[in-house]
Design a protein around this motif. Structure first.
Motif, short mmCIF file in Angstrom:
data_model
loop_
_atom_site.label_atom_id
_atom_site.label_comp_id
_atom_site.label_asym_id
_atom_site.label_seq_id
_atom_site.Cartn_x
_atom_site.Cartn_y
_atom_site.Cartn_z
N TRP A 277 -5.73 -0.23 3.45
CA TRP A 277 -6.34 0.63 2.17
C TRP A 277 -7.03 2.08 2.65
O TRP A 277 -6.99 2.90 2.09
N CYS B 119 -10.60 -4.46 -2.98
CA CYS B 119 -10.06 -5.36 -1.85
C CYS B 119 -10.97 -6.33 -1.19
O CYS B 119 -11.88 -5.88 -0.46
N ALA C 139 0.85 -1.26 0.05
CA ALA C 139 -0.08 0.00 0.03
C ALA C 139 0.91 1.29 -0.06
O ALA C 139 0.65 2.12 -0.76
#
Length: 414
Positions: free
Chosen positions: A127, A167, A100
């Motif tokens: 995220w 995700c 990330a």
């Protein structure tokens, strides 16, 4: 149809003959599986004979380097990926956070990232922090609060031309449902977005093939797939190459090493070859001819595992379904295409902690809690800390152990 030889399988795991571990029915595999002797042997051999710095010219260094590289290559072969498409690190959570961070330059205000409330926090927190740092917007794909399921029409309603990343978990560590990742990937790619999949709760139970799944990123824990405490991140090579260097400046451009700050944990990675040793031993014991390629051999072995696990899950679910005071989370049947043998439930009138404590005198290792899937537990209307009772089985568990659990549940809590 070939049936898994459980006696042979259990002989491969030293825990079952250990005087302290052996008497326990171990149903906490989703927190970390037992390891076969082959992994122990690989670890011991490396630490005993090859614990030297890599990259030198002397023979011992060459052998140590080769042992680690060969094991990493086996892990890539196992999931049908290229060696330069995998990163091995200490945990799925750390690998996800590193990735990330490396993707920060890909997002900005107006971009959207979709996460679920079914996932372990590994595939949520990184995220959400990325969005906060870049000005992107988080949209949440929510479970049905009664069933715990993710529905595809709900995802379709969230996807739009601003979606950059979705995700999602392959299998919830609470709900146990196997999500249809190829179908989800098709929807995500049709929207022009990327897909990141958490496979931690799926990988111990089914064979993995990154090309068949058609995902962009995939992460899972090797210590939950019968190996040492390591994890593996897969990414399409062109995407890993695009990710910003998270290692020393002079390592920039070295794919995938630029996403492995500090490098590999060498003894642990060398020991990963023991997973392949174990799976190959199971294959040789059950099948008369050897398939070409470790990925194919392991797929055949995981087919045996899936059938054994479905039988165990059906045995437990039949009992739980008959109890009117028990709420089963997720699928109520043991269809191996839809459910892993990770079965969570609550008992009316009793805390989940009391249920697990009631099993201890029977030497049954089961745990309660949220298992870092706090958003899922809360969405199900359950107490965040007490959570669920989770029985997580794998192929080496036995029908007798399940029957012990059922008898204990009939008498616990008292």
């Amino acid at each position: 149809m070939t049936v898994l030889d459980l006696d042979f399988v259990r002989r491969q795991f030293p825990s079952f003959s250990d005087p302290e571990a052996g008497p326990w029915a171990f149903f906490e595999n989703a927190g970390g599986s037992y390891v076969p002797q082959a992994v122990v042997d690989r670890m011991s051999r490396y630490l005993s004979t090859m614990r030297v710095q890599h990259g030198a010219e002397y023979d011992l260094s060459r052998r140590a380097t080769q042992a680690v590289n060969d094991a990493a290559d086996l892990m890539a072969d196992w999931i049908n990926a290229r060696p330069d498409e995998i990163v091995i690190g200490p945990s799925a959570t750390q690998l996800t956070y590193v990735l990330a961070q490396a993707m920060r330059g890909w997002f900005g205000p107006g971009d959207e990232i979709i996460v679920t409330n079914q996932d372990h926090e590994c595939n949520v927190g990184a995220w959400r922090r990325l969005a906060a740092a870049t000005g992107a917007t988080i949209r949440e794909w929510q479970i049905d609060p009664e069933t715990g399921e993710l529905e595809l029409p709900a995802l379709q309603a969230l996807l739009n031309d601003k979606t950059r990343l979705v995700c999602v978990t392959h299998c919830s560590n609470i709900v146990g449902t196997i999500n249809d990742i190829p179908a989800i990937a098709r929807m995500v790619h049709a929207a022009g977005a990327l897909i990141f999949v958490d496979g931690v709760a799926y990988a111990p139970h089914r064979a993995l093939d990154m090309k068949a799944l058609d995902v962009d990123f995939y992460v899972f824990s090797l210590y939950k797939t019968y190996g040492p405490h390591q994890a593996l991140l897969y990414g399409r090579h062109e995407l890993l190459a695009k990710a910003e260097n998270q290692n020393h400046d002079f390592i920039a451009g070295s794919v995938p090493y630029h996403l492995a700050p500090g490098g590999k944990n060498q003894p642990d990675v060398a020991a990963l070859a023991g997973i392949a040793d174990y799976l190959d031993a199971v294959h040789a014991h059950h099948f008369p001819a050897s398939e070409n390629g470790f990925q194919k051999r392991s797929a055949a072995v995981f087919g045996l595992f899936a059938r054994q696990e479905a039988d165990l899950a059906a045995r437990l679910l039949d009992y739980l379904n008959a109890r009117k005071d028990i709420r089963i989370i997720g699928q109520r049947t043991a269809d191996p295409a839809r459910r892993a043998p990770t079965i969570s439930f609550t008992v009316s009138g009793h805390s989940s902690l009391d249920v697990t404590r009631g099993l201890l005198p029977h030497k049954i290792a089961v745990r309660n809690g949220n298992f870092y899937a706090t958003r899922c537990v809360e969405a199900l209307g359950l107490d965040r800390e007490d959570g669920v009772v989770r029985v997580s089985m794998v192929h080496y568990n036995t029908a007798d152990e399940v029957d012990r659990l059922i008898r204990a549940l009939d008498g616990a809590p008292s």
